[in-house]
Design a protein around this motif. Sequence first.
Motif, short mmCIF file in Angstrom:
data_model
loop_
_atom_site.label_atom_id
_atom_site.label_comp_id
_atom_site.label_asym_id
_atom_site.label_seq_id
_atom_site.Cartn_x
_atom_site.Cartn_y
_atom_site.Cartn_z
N TYR A 91 0.85 -1.18 0.00
CA TYR A 91 0.00 0.00 0.00
C TYR A 91 0.89 1.24 0.00
O TYR A 91 1.87 1.31 0.74
N GLY A 92 0.54 2.23 -0.78
CA GLY A 92 1.34 3.44 -0.79
C GLY A 92 1.08 4.28 -2.01
O GLY A 92 -0.04 4.31 -2.54
N GLY A 93 2.13 4.97 -2.48
CA GLY A 93 1.92 5.83 -3.62
C GLY A 93 3.17 6.54 -4.08
O GLY A 93 4.28 6.32 -3.58
N GLY A 110 8.08 10.85 1.03
CA GLY A 110 9.07 10.60 -0.01
C GLY A 110 8.46 10.71 -1.39
O GLY A 110 7.27 10.99 -1.56
N HIS A 111 9.28 10.50 -2.40
CA HIS A 111 8.75 10.50 -3.77
C HIS A 111 8.03 9.20 -4.09
O HIS A 111 7.16 9.15 -4.98
N CYS A 112 8.39 8.14 -3.38
CA CYS A 112 7.76 6.83 -3.56
C CYS A 112 7.81 6.12 -2.23
O CYS A 112 8.87 6.06 -1.59
N ARG A 113 6.70 5.59 -1.79
CA ARG A 113 6.71 4.80 -0.56
C ARG A 113 5.56 3.80 -0.60
O ARG A 113 4.39 4.18 -0.67
N PHE A 114 5.92 2.52 -0.57
CA PHE A 114 4.95 1.44 -0.53
C PHE A 114 5.31 0.51 0.63
O PHE A 114 6.47 0.13 0.79
N ALA A 382 -0.22 9.42 -7.23
CA ALA A 382 -0.91 8.15 -7.45
C ALA A 382 -0.88 7.35 -6.16
O ALA A 382 0.20 7.00 -5.67
N CYS A 383 -2.04 7.06 -5.59
CA CYS A 383 -2.13 6.37 -4.30
C CYS A 383 -2.97 5.11 -4.45
O CYS A 383 -4.02 5.14 -5.09
N GLY A 384 -2.50 4.02 -3.84
CA GLY A 384 -3.29 2.81 -3.94
C GLY A 384 -2.61 1.60 -3.38
O GLY A 384 -1.83 1.68 -2.42
N LEU A 385 -2.88 0.45 -4.00
CA LEU A 385 -2.37 -0.82 -3.53
C LEU A 385 -1.97 -1.66 -4.73
O LEU A 385 -2.51 -1.51 -5.83
N ILE A 386 -1.01 -2.55 -4.49
CA ILE A 386 -0.45 -3.30 -5.61
C ILE A 386 -0.02 -4.68 -5.14
O ILE A 386 0.58 -4.85 -4.08
N SER A 387 -0.39 -5.69 -5.93
CA SER A 387 0.10 -7.05 -5.76
C SER A 387 0.23 -7.65 -7.15
O SER A 387 -0.10 -7.01 -8.15
N ASP A 388 0.71 -8.87 -7.23
CA ASP A 388 0.95 -9.44 -8.55
C ASP A 388 -0.34 -9.59 -9.36
O ASP A 388 -0.35 -9.38 -10.57
N ASP A 389 -1.44 -9.96 -8.70
CA ASP A 389 -2.66 -10.24 -9.43
C ASP A 389 -3.58 -9.04 -9.58
O ASP A 389 -4.33 -8.94 -10.56
N VAL A 390 -3.56 -8.11 -8.63
CA VAL A 390 -4.48 -6.97 -8.63
C VAL A 390 -3.74 -5.71 -8.21
O VAL A 390 -2.90 -5.75 -7.30
N ALA A 391 -4.06 -4.61 -8.85
CA ALA A 391 -3.55 -3.31 -8.43
C ALA A 391 -4.64 -2.27 -8.68
O ALA A 391 -5.44 -2.40 -9.60
N GLU A 392 -4.66 -1.25 -7.83
CA GLU A 392 -5.65 -0.19 -7.98
C GLU A 392 -5.06 1.11 -7.47
O GLU A 392 -4.51 1.16 -6.37
#
Length: 444
Positions: A91-93, A110-114, A382-392
């Motif tokens: 989770y992050g963005g 930061g510029h990127c943090r998940f 861009a904020c959201g969540l990411i995994s191998d099968d689903v991202a939003e």
Amino acid sequence: MLAHSKLIERLTALPAAQRQGFVRLREATDVTSFLGWLKAQTLGPRLYWHARERDREFATLGCLRELTDAAALAALHRQPKPGAGSWPRYYGGLAFDPAAALAPHWHSFGHCRFVLPRIELIRLGNQIELVINLWFDNEPAQQEAELAAACAALQQVQPEARLLPPAVLHGTRTETPDASRWHALVTTLTTPDHLAVQPKVVLARESRFATTAAPNPFDLLAALQPVTPNCFHFAFEFEPGHCLIACSPERLYRRAERHLESEALAGTIVRSGDADRDDQLAAQLLADNKNRLENRLVHADILQRLEGLAARADLSAPRILRLRRLQHLRRDIDADLETDVSDADLLAALHPTPAVGGTPRRKALAFLREHESFSRGWYAGACGLISDDVAEFAVAIRCALLTPDAVRLYAGAGIVEGSEPAAEWQELDDKLATLLGVLQPGDA
């Protein structure tokens, strides 16, 4: 027995054969309010995500692993499925502009943090589960330390707290840019010479309220949810006292395996409170050349950026997205991705969209770096969540950054041919009206 106590028992009895790689244990639970649950917790980071469709809700605590380089997201693609039965979910963005310096109040982001959290509270449909995440290597000492850390995290879980009306926001309000500077910028951007090379730039404004008592972010977001339908709701608190909350109507994209959904959300008109008048205003928005141009620049850019990434991409007819106070012009994009396309590829291609930056992207960002006099940070990120099968991912608009000394609200407006400084300034106020209506109810 409470879910976290059951998980502790399961951890204590976890066989050595199951202590391999990524492990996820879950127990059914019952929580009335995810935001109330987050409010009660002391283990951080504390993160929250609620999908626009209202069928998916997540609250997370702690940090098991972390990614702070956008390029590292590519490593999450096409991994073998773990023994846990599901891939780890981060989770992050991303900040709006990875090349722009961050002001101190954005440093914890930061510029990127998940974050791969230690604990997840997940609602899919009507099913709620409490989840504990672990990651084992082959060293017995590491395995024991990982089990101890997971148990310690679960022991910190508290019952959900009562949500309260957010404290009324007091404090001096400062606009950056101010109205005169805004007028000058819009005038510059709408000259024929500038429009010939830069048809759209999204200008933004930071409204800063100095305060020594910022509202509790979870109380505030809970108060905003009923008055911001058809929106993503999320909160990211990576460090205590620094929390970004948003009620965003705009999806960047949702990916389920190889299927992709995106949208062009650009073009705005108010609502009146009267159904017949709202229909008239919607028809006016659909017919308005300035707003149609603004939306066309967005969906054309997205479709162009999907070339080479998507085997197919279709654009819907324009329609109206109705919010409580505003109506937006929206066109949906439906695509099938090529096999080897990762979320790192998608984020690099699609973010930031012309809906929050402008087009051409490179020139718009160069203009904003030179002329925008505040740090956007994760506003319009861009904020959201990411995994191998689903991202939003949603676009972080209609948002507020809460810090110990200030509350900062952000709004933007697309400047194209036909834009007028006063009308665009009013659009910023219209976009902040719902937030201010909750923060300063007597002034709304």
